[in-house]
Design a protein around this motif. Structure first.
Motif, PDB file in Angstrom:
ATOM      1  N   ILE A 137       0.836  -1.202   0.000  1.00 38.38           N
ATOM      2  CA  ILE A 137       0.000   0.000   0.000  1.00 38.38           C
ATOM      3  C   ILE A 137       0.870   1.252   0.000  1.00 38.38           C
ATOM      4  O   ILE A 137       0.437   2.332   0.342  1.00 38.38           O
ATOM      5  CB  ILE A 137      -0.975   0.024   1.187  1.00 38.38           C
ATOM      6  CG1 ILE A 137      -0.243  -0.208   2.523  1.00 38.38           C
ATOM      7  CG2 ILE A 137      -2.054  -1.021   1.006  1.00 38.38           C
ATOM      8  CD1 ILE A 137      -1.125  -0.057   3.738  1.00 38.38           C
ATOM      9  N   ARG A 195      -3.916   6.380  -5.776  1.00 41.85           N
ATOM     10  CA  ARG A 195      -3.837   4.921  -5.710  1.00 41.85           C
ATOM     11  C   ARG A 195      -3.476   4.470  -4.298  1.00 41.85           C
ATOM     12  O   ARG A 195      -4.002   3.479  -3.797  1.00 41.85           O
ATOM     13  CB  ARG A 195      -2.818   4.397  -6.725  1.00 41.85           C
ATOM     14  CG  ARG A 195      -2.670   2.880  -6.693  1.00 41.85           C
ATOM     15  CD  ARG A 195      -2.165   2.344  -8.027  1.00 41.85           C
ATOM     16  NE  ARG A 195      -0.820   2.786  -8.334  1.00 41.85           N
ATOM     17  CZ  ARG A 195       0.282   2.221  -7.817  1.00 41.85           C
ATOM     18  NH1 ARG A 195       0.169   1.247  -6.935  1.00 41.85           N
ATOM     19  NH2 ARG A 195       1.470   2.656  -8.168  1.00 41.85           N
ATOM     20  N   ARG A 204      -6.594   4.729  -2.201  1.00 44.10           N
ATOM     21  CA  ARG A 204      -7.548   3.658  -2.520  1.00 44.10           C
ATOM     22  C   ARG A 204      -7.081   2.317  -1.956  1.00 44.10           C
ATOM     23  O   ARG A 204      -7.851   1.582  -1.342  1.00 44.10           O
ATOM     24  CB  ARG A 204      -7.725   3.549  -4.036  1.00 44.10           C
ATOM     25  CG  ARG A 204      -8.761   2.497  -4.453  1.00 44.10           C
ATOM     26  CD  ARG A 204      -8.832   2.360  -5.969  1.00 44.10           C
ATOM     27  NE  ARG A 204      -7.585   1.844  -6.531  1.00 44.10           N
ATOM     28  CZ  ARG A 204      -6.750   2.543  -7.270  1.00 44.10           C
ATOM     29  NH1 ARG A 204      -7.009   3.806  -7.551  1.00 44.10           N
ATOM     30  NH2 ARG A 204      -5.633   1.995  -7.738  1.00 44.10           N
ATOM     31  N   ASP A 205      -5.798   2.005  -2.134  1.00 47.53           N
ATOM     32  CA  ASP A 205      -5.274   0.739  -1.637  1.00 47.53           C
ATOM     33  C   ASP A 205      -5.328   0.675  -0.116  1.00 47.53           C
ATOM     34  O   ASP A 205      -5.554  -0.394   0.472  1.00 47.53           O
ATOM     35  CB  ASP A 205      -3.840   0.537  -2.118  1.00 47.53           C
ATOM     36  CG  ASP A 205      -3.746   0.289  -3.618  1.00 47.53           C
ATOM     37  OD1 ASP A 205      -4.803   0.033  -4.234  1.00 47.53           O
ATOM     38  OD2 ASP A 205      -2.633   0.364  -4.167  1.00 47.53           O
ATOM     39  N   THR A 206      -5.088   1.816   0.539  1.00 49.68           N
ATOM     40  CA  THR A 206      -5.167   1.869   1.993  1.00 49.68           C
ATOM     41  C   THR A 206      -6.576   1.557   2.474  1.00 49.68           C
ATOM     42  O   THR A 206      -6.778   0.763   3.408  1.00 49.68           O
ATOM     43  CB  THR A 206      -4.723   3.257   2.502  1.00 49.68           C
ATOM     44  OG1 THR A 206      -3.362   3.482   2.151  1.00 49.68           O
ATOM     45  CG2 THR A 206      -4.869   3.367   4.009  1.00 49.68           C
ATOM     46  N   MET A 207      -7.557   2.177   1.835  1.00 51.08           N
ATOM     47  CA  MET A 207      -8.952   1.940   2.209  1.00 51.08           C
ATOM     48  C   MET A 207      -9.339   0.485   1.945  1.00 51.08           C
ATOM     49  O   MET A 207     -10.035  -0.146   2.756  1.00 51.08           O
ATOM     50  CB  MET A 207      -9.868   2.889   1.439  1.00 51.08           C
ATOM     51  CG  MET A 207      -9.587   4.361   1.650  1.00 51.08           C
ATOM     52  SD  MET A 207     -10.174   5.000   3.215  1.00 51.08           S
ATOM     53  CE  MET A 207     -11.903   5.263   2.836  1.00 51.08           C
ATOM     54  N   MET A 208      -8.872  -0.067   0.843  1.00 51.61           N
ATOM     55  CA  MET A 208      -9.200  -1.457   0.512  1.00 51.61           C
ATOM     56  C   MET A 208      -8.566  -2.432   1.497  1.00 51.61           C
ATOM     57  O   MET A 208      -9.068  -3.549   1.704  1.00 51.61           O
ATOM     58  CB  MET A 208      -8.757  -1.777  -0.915  1.00 51.61           C
ATOM     59  CG  MET A 208      -9.584  -1.076  -1.984  1.00 51.61           C
ATOM     60  SD  MET A 208      -9.024  -1.456  -3.665  1.00 51.61           S
ATOM     61  CE  MET A 208      -9.375  -3.222  -3.742  1.00 51.61           C
ATOM     62  N   ALA A 209      -7.461  -2.019   2.131  1.00 58.01           N
ATOM     63  CA  ALA A 209      -6.817  -2.856   3.141  1.00 58.01           C
ATOM     64  C   ALA A 209      -7.478  -2.710   4.509  1.00 58.01           C
ATOM     65  O   ALA A 209      -7.007  -3.293   5.491  1.00 58.01           O
ATOM     66  CB  ALA A 209      -5.329  -2.506   3.239  1.00 58.01           C
ATOM     67  N   GLY A 210      -8.558  -1.934   4.586  1.00 53.24           N
ATOM     68  CA  GLY A 210      -9.296  -1.780   5.831  1.00 53.24           C
ATOM     69  C   GLY A 210      -8.780  -0.701   6.743  1.00 53.24           C
ATOM     70  O   GLY A 210      -9.108  -0.684   7.937  1.00 53.24           O
TER      71      GLY A 210
END
Length: 416
Positions: free
Chosen positions: A4, A21, A24-30
């Protein structure tokens, strides 16, 4: 597990939008895009430098420092309620990132949730010197540093000051990607990073802050002479702070031009960071207000404002009660190297006064010592005594606001 951070995008053009990006990746990792800054010193400065870089990149930020919580530059009424609002706005996307100052005492007492931060940084622990540290405080700080490392998400990053060897154990404990900064490419920590093909930032040739390149030996970030906070490279600790801020910015995808703009625009501001290294300079004198801390931190401040002890120095020194006796002796020894005068105030503890004088007299030509009852009298005496070419460090033991206001008024009157 996908990373991330966007370290591989160091040289990408802004059109690639790596920051988005990373968010977004941080949010997708919870997680939320929160950046934590921990250390014995330099935390607030790194927060403000990074915030300046984010502003240059057009990002909307929230910060949490000793002064409280700010969202897009506006101070919030309460710290906990303000931070809760900042996190809510992060979740809904109306701000882009939040930068949080983390204190050893709070971390030791409360802890940090493991693997909960996408980005963390450790500015320093002991500055490479354990002398004067209370053993309990040192143990607690070391334990807190390890907890910080544990709190970095395995797919995130941990930025570490490689010049502070006391952080090695903490850095080794992380499962995140370690990004090491140091003031020399010859630093063992940087050599290890380069050999491993791992990310790093160091002070290269001609005062240029650089990082390893992709397909090229080095990528220049910014000349230290273009970072006013470093005082043309004399303030070594500010170089480290700037490198940490740049390493974080690089890791989350902020472009090199935005990093340059942010660090070039950054200025110490007593209203935003009163306890940090705030300096003033005109054609005749250099002045600094920095809250009294350990002897190794005081040494760095003095080397910055008066390198080589070439200027006569008028030092205003507050209550020494926060320092251990051994560190009081060392503080006296450090200050005693500078010719001029030391004006003490609000020091009623005879044991500490004797220890301080003992440290001063360890020098061959110790400065004059004046002891006054109040800060106001000490500052007024210093301002009447200072003359062209002098250095004027003020090291209050408590709230530095009075000293900051006095120096600001004095400098304004000299200009007029």
């Amino acid at each position: 597990m996908a990373t991330i951070s966007v370290l591989d995008d160091l040289a990408l053009a802004p059109a690639e939008q790596p920051v988005q990006r990373w968010q977004r990746d941080t949010m997708m990792a919870g997680m939320l895009p929160v950046i934590g800054i921990a250390g014995t010193g330099g935390k607030t400065t790194v927060v403000r430098m990074l915030d300046a870089i984010c502003t240059a990149a057009g990002l909307r930020t929230a910060t949490w420092t000793d002064l409280g919580v700010e969202i897009r530059g506006r101070r919030q009424r309460g710290e906990l309620s303000g931070w809760s609002l900042a996190l809510s706005r992060l979740a809904e996307g109306t701000i882009d990132s939040a930068i949080q100052e983390l204190h050893w005492s709070t971390i030791h007492a409360v802890g940090l949730p493991p693997m909960s931060y996408p980005v963390l940084a450790l500015t320093n622990l002991t500055g490479g010197q354990d002398d004067g540290w209370n053993p309990v405080m040192l143990r607690n700080a070391s334990s807190a540093a390890t907890r910080v490392a544990d709190a970095a998400h395995p797919a995130g990053i941990l930025v570490v000051n490689g010049d502070d060897y006391s952080l090695i154990d903490a850095a080794a404990a992380t499962r995140a990607t370690s990004v090491v900064v140091a003031r020399s490419k010859e630093s063992p920590s940087i050599v290890r990073q380069i050999r491993a093909g791992a990310p790093a930032v160091w002070n290269g040739a001609d005062g240029m802050m650089v990082a390893p390149g992709h397909g090229s030996p080095e990528i220049p970030l910014i000349s230290l002479h273009d970072v006013p906070a470093t005082l043309d490279g004399a303030a070594a600790f500010q170089i480290t702070n700037a490198m940490i801020a740049a390493a974080i910015a690089t890791s989350i995808g902020i472009s090199t031009p935005d990093i340059r703009r942010g660090l070039h625009a950054f200025r110490s501001d007593p209203d935003l960071m009163p306890g940090s290294f705030n300096h003033w300079e005109n054609a005749s004198i250099r002045a600094v207000v920095s809250q009294l801390a350990s002897s190794w931190q005081t040494r760095l401040v003095l080397r910055s404002i008066n390198p080589g002890a070439k200027r006569r120095q008028i030092t205003v020194l507050g209550n020494l009660a926060s320092l251990a006796i051994a560190d009081v002796v060392e503080t006296g020894r450090v200050l005693g190297r500078y010719p001029g005068a030391i004006i003490l105030y609000e020091n009623a503890d005879q044991q500490r006064l004797d220890a301080f004088r003992h440290g001063i007299t360890a020098n061959e030509y110790p400065p004059l010592i004046v002891h006054l009852p109040t800060e106001r009298k000490a500052i007024n005496r210093a301002l009447r005594t200072v003359r062209d070419g002098d250095a004027l460090p003020m090291l209050p033991g408590g709230d530095p606001a009075v000293a900051c206001r006095a120096i600001t008024r004095y400098m304004d009157s000299v200009k007029s």
